[in-house]
Design an enzyme around this catalytic site. Structure first.
Site, PDB file in Angstrom:
ATOM      1  N   HIS A 139       0.829  -1.214   0.000  1.00 42.97           N
ATOM      2  CA  HIS A 139       0.000   0.000   0.000  1.00 42.97           C
ATOM      3  C   HIS A 139       0.863   1.264   0.000  1.00 42.97           C
ATOM      4  CE1 HIS A 139      -3.571   2.438   1.423  1.00 42.97           C
ATOM      5  NE2 HIS A 139      -2.568   3.229   1.752  1.00 42.97           N
ATOM      6  N   GLU A 140       1.743   1.349   0.996  1.00 39.94           N
ATOM      7  CA  GLU A 140       2.576   2.556   1.094  1.00 39.94           C
ATOM      8  C   GLU A 140       3.482   2.673  -0.122  1.00 39.94           C
ATOM      9  OE1 GLU A 140       1.688   4.698   3.119  1.00 39.94           O
ATOM     10  OE2 GLU A 140       0.495   3.403   4.427  1.00 39.94           O
TER      11      GLU A 140
HETATM   12 ZN   LIG Z   1      -2.727   5.301   2.068  1.00 38.76          ZN
END
Ligand SMILES: [Zn+2]
Length: 707
Positions: A499-500
């Site tokens: 995600h990051e």
């Molecule tokens: Zn995020």
């Protein structure tokens, strides 16, 4: 989560610092201030080893003055106002300030100290005032208006039109049209808000650090896997309690405890501490701060002619207004609650089977989730973790990024870092051309905020015809390696890294002209699309076979385990969705008020959550007193963004499911229309350019098992 510099707008011209020799002591100090010098480091990264705390305040003062001077030049220019001599000149008027701010605020988040927190308290009101003086400068606004009024005939490209629109809107919402007494009031409000949000964050960090569950009897570790015990023993050692076991309120410590500890009393103890952060009626209490923030935000929105804070914030988002947000989350709430209640019943049955004839409590939920998961699917996090060694997951996300976007990542030991735990990478394209610098900061520290986020030390833009490359940083709070085993992530944590990294790619691949329209500077409910779409690759069997390898044998994850993961895929999604949506409702509750009647934070919160019928066994993912996203971060009225973006990313990922996970035409289009495109265009246009149509909600409902 994505953090943006709170000085987004106040970017500026790099002035070659003090090239002329000056004699006073103060000027000498400025000339020797590393924050104000050109950085003679690889790719111009910050020279962390040279920057001392005492350098920040003089550098801020200098950089604010420099931007003021640059703005005065725009105003004094006798030529007619043009897009270039006004809007672009303003856009680049504060580059030094943004350089100083980015180092300072990144350090404040991930490497803080009492001294940095004190500087933040002193400098934030000044920065707030500085920003307001720009937004409320009538001569400057006059020039912007002159350009804006000719927008149709200026022959601007899409990105330039966007910058002009945004700049004009920013002045309007920054108070440019207010009368003098309202301007004065708005400046007071902004100053107070800047301090209150800092205080909220400082309190939360203190409250997270203040609690420790210390265990000194081995029998109190019942149920905990060896790895969890070992991590707790290491934490104890780090805290001078060798021979004991310490659990903290960091997610990487408390969550496995709640998941595995057979000791119900201790689970209750640590969970109670967790959900009461900022609510202990001591000097770190956040309740009074919340009431003040909410009242001030509402007053500010109303000064600007909006009904409430949410209406002000949402105007520029895809959702446009609170009604549209409610439309989406209401649609999901009812089916999610139905599923969560079925889950509660399953867990209650399991509890009864174990001979506990009590009601299922919030501190039981994770424990029985784990038990039922094992019984139903014969699958536990513990069984999966050996396949998610941190280094392997990092290699996996690198490989996926390489296949999709043609990027290569090389660890660069010559790039200075601010903490020995941090790693720096050089990112290049397939031809070896430099693309970006990437910092990865994986582990928790007492001087670092919890959670995971991406931000940058420098965004991407074009300056004087040259492309300035980005310097991106990713922060996580994963379990540290111990003396006997490496950092083994849960599958959730592996997804968090993807995600990051998606935010990181959005920053790294940016191919834009201006700081304000580049990279991740897109509307809040669009910014989670690039991050969340990456999570889809993390869980695809074909990709898992690539990176999920046993840390001891290097064997790829077996088909049997993959089948179990797939079968358990939508397990506990009722809980996950309800917990998240409750926090979204709470956020909107605080920010759609049109009248400040609340005097009791806990009563207000109870009221908000009773209204939606939240079941007592589930606590809102964040309660108000530790809801950093909305009270010290930039997600106020925007916590719904994750699910809004999930509608987009689930549907967008469908294009890869149809054509192939690494189909080159599809990934080229994703890069061109989304990842490289910053905020050149309206988000819906960008989505449609990629997908060929507007998004549908079906893929999300299926993914969460809510259809
Ligand atoms: Zn995020």
């Amino acid at each position: 989560m994505k953090k943006i510099s709170f000085l987004l707008m106040i970017l500026s011209l790099v002035i070659m610092v003090n090239s002329c020799k000056q004699n006073s002591k103060q000027d000498d100090q400025l000339a020797n201030n590393p924050l104000l010098q050109e950085w003679d480091t690889p790719y111009g990264v910050p020279p962390f080893d040279q920057i001392k705390d005492e350098h920040y305040e003089p550098a801020f003062e200098f950089a604010m003055k420099e931007q003021k001077d640059n703005i005065q030049k725009i105003i004094d220019n006798k030529d007619a106002a043009t897009f270039e001599n006004t809007v672009v000149a303003l856009e680049f008027s504060g580059l030094t300030l943004s350089k100083v701010s980015s180092v300072f605020f990144n350090m404040l988040s991930c490497n803080t100290s009492d001294s940095l927190q004190a500087i933040a308290q002193r400098i934030s009101p000044k920065l707030s005032k500085h920003g307001d003086e720009i937004m409320m400068n009538p001569e400057l606004f006059e020039k912007i208006k002159q350009v804006y009024s000719q927008k149709a005939s200026l022959n601007l490209n899409d990105e330039q039109k966007m910058l002009l629109e945004q700049t004009y809107k920013e002045f309007e919402n920054g108070g440019a049209n207010l009368n003098d007494s309202d301007k004065k009031r708005m400046m007071e409000i902004n100053e107070k808000l800047s301090l209150l949000s800092l205080q909220f964050g400082d309190n939360l960090l203190a409250e997270t650090n203040n609690y420790k569950l210390v265990i000194d009897k081995e029998e109190d570790l019942a149920g905990l896997p060896e790895a969890v015990k070992e991590a707790a023993a290491l934490t104890a050692k780090e805290n001078g309690m060798e021979g004991k076991w310490v659990f903290t309120l960091q997610n990487s410590s408390i969550m496995p405890f709640l998941q595995y500890s057979a000791n119900r009393e201790l689970r209750k103890n640590i969970q109670t501490a967790y959900v009461n952060r900022g609510n202990n009626n001591d000097k770190y209490d956040n309740k009074a701060i919340i009431l003040e923030i909410v009242a001030l935000r509402m007053e500010k929105a109303q000064l600007l002619g909006y009904d409430n804070h949410a209406s002000l914030v949402l105007e520029d988002n895809m959702a446009e207004n609170p009604e549209n947000v409610y439309k989406l989350i209401d649609k999901l709430w009812t089916p999610a609650l139905v599923v969560a209640k079925q889950e509660a019943q399953m867990y209650t049955d399991m509890m009864k089977k174990e001979g506990i004839n009590d009601k299922l409590q919030a501190y039981d939920w994770r424990y029985y989730t784990e038990k039922v998961r094992q019984e139903k699917y014969n699958l536990s996090d513990e069984e999966l973790q050996p396949y998610f060694k941190l280094e392997n997951v990092v290699d996996g996300v690198f490989e996926v990024s390489g296949k999709l976007f043609g990027l290569k990542f090389k660890k660069a030991d010559n790039i200075p870092v601010y903490n020995p735990d941090v790693q720096a990478f050089e990112v290049t394209d397939l031809n070896g051309n430099h693309v970006a610098v990437l910092y990865m900061d994986y582990f928790p520290r007492a001087n670092k905020e919890g959670g995971a986020w991406m931000t940058d030390f420098r965004g991407q833009y074009v300056y004087n015809g040259e492309k300035v490359t980005p310097i991106i940083t990713i922060n996580c709070n994963f379990t540290k390696p111990t003396s006997t085993q490496p950092s083994l992530l849960t599958f959730d944590e592996a997804s968090t890294l993807f995600h990051e990294f998606g935010h990181g790619l959005h920053g790294m691949l940016s191919d834009c002209l201006y700081p304000s329209t580049s990279g991740t500077n897109v509307p809040r409910d669009f910014v989670e699309l690039p991050s969340q779409i990456m999570e889809n690759w993390a869980s695809e069997p074909e990709v898992l076979k690539m990176y999920a390898r046993h840390y001891k044998t290097n064997e790829p994850i077996s088909d049997e385990l993959l089948a179990k993961m797939k079968a358990a895929g939508t397990f506990n999604q009722g809980f996950t969705t309800v917990e998240y949506l409750a926090a979204s409702y709470l956020d909107l509750y605080w920010h759609t008020m049109t009248e400040m009647k609340e005097t009791d934070v806990l009563a207000a919160e109870k009221n908000a959550l009773e209204k939606i019928g939240l079941m007592p066994e589930i606590v809102s993912r964040y309660r108000s007193t530790y809801f950093a996203h909305i009270f010290s971060g930039e997600y106020s009225s925007g916590y719904y963004s994750y699910i809004w973006s999930e509608v987009l990313d689930s549907d967008a990922f469908g294009a890869f499911k149809e054509k192939g996970l690494f189909d080159s035409a599809t990934s080229e289009s994703l890069k061109k229309n989304i990842f490289a495109n910053g905020h050149k265009d309206d988000p819906m246009t960008m989505f449609v350019n990629f997908r060929g149509r507007e998004p549908k909600i079906d893929a999300l409902l299926e993914k969460r098992g809510l259809n």
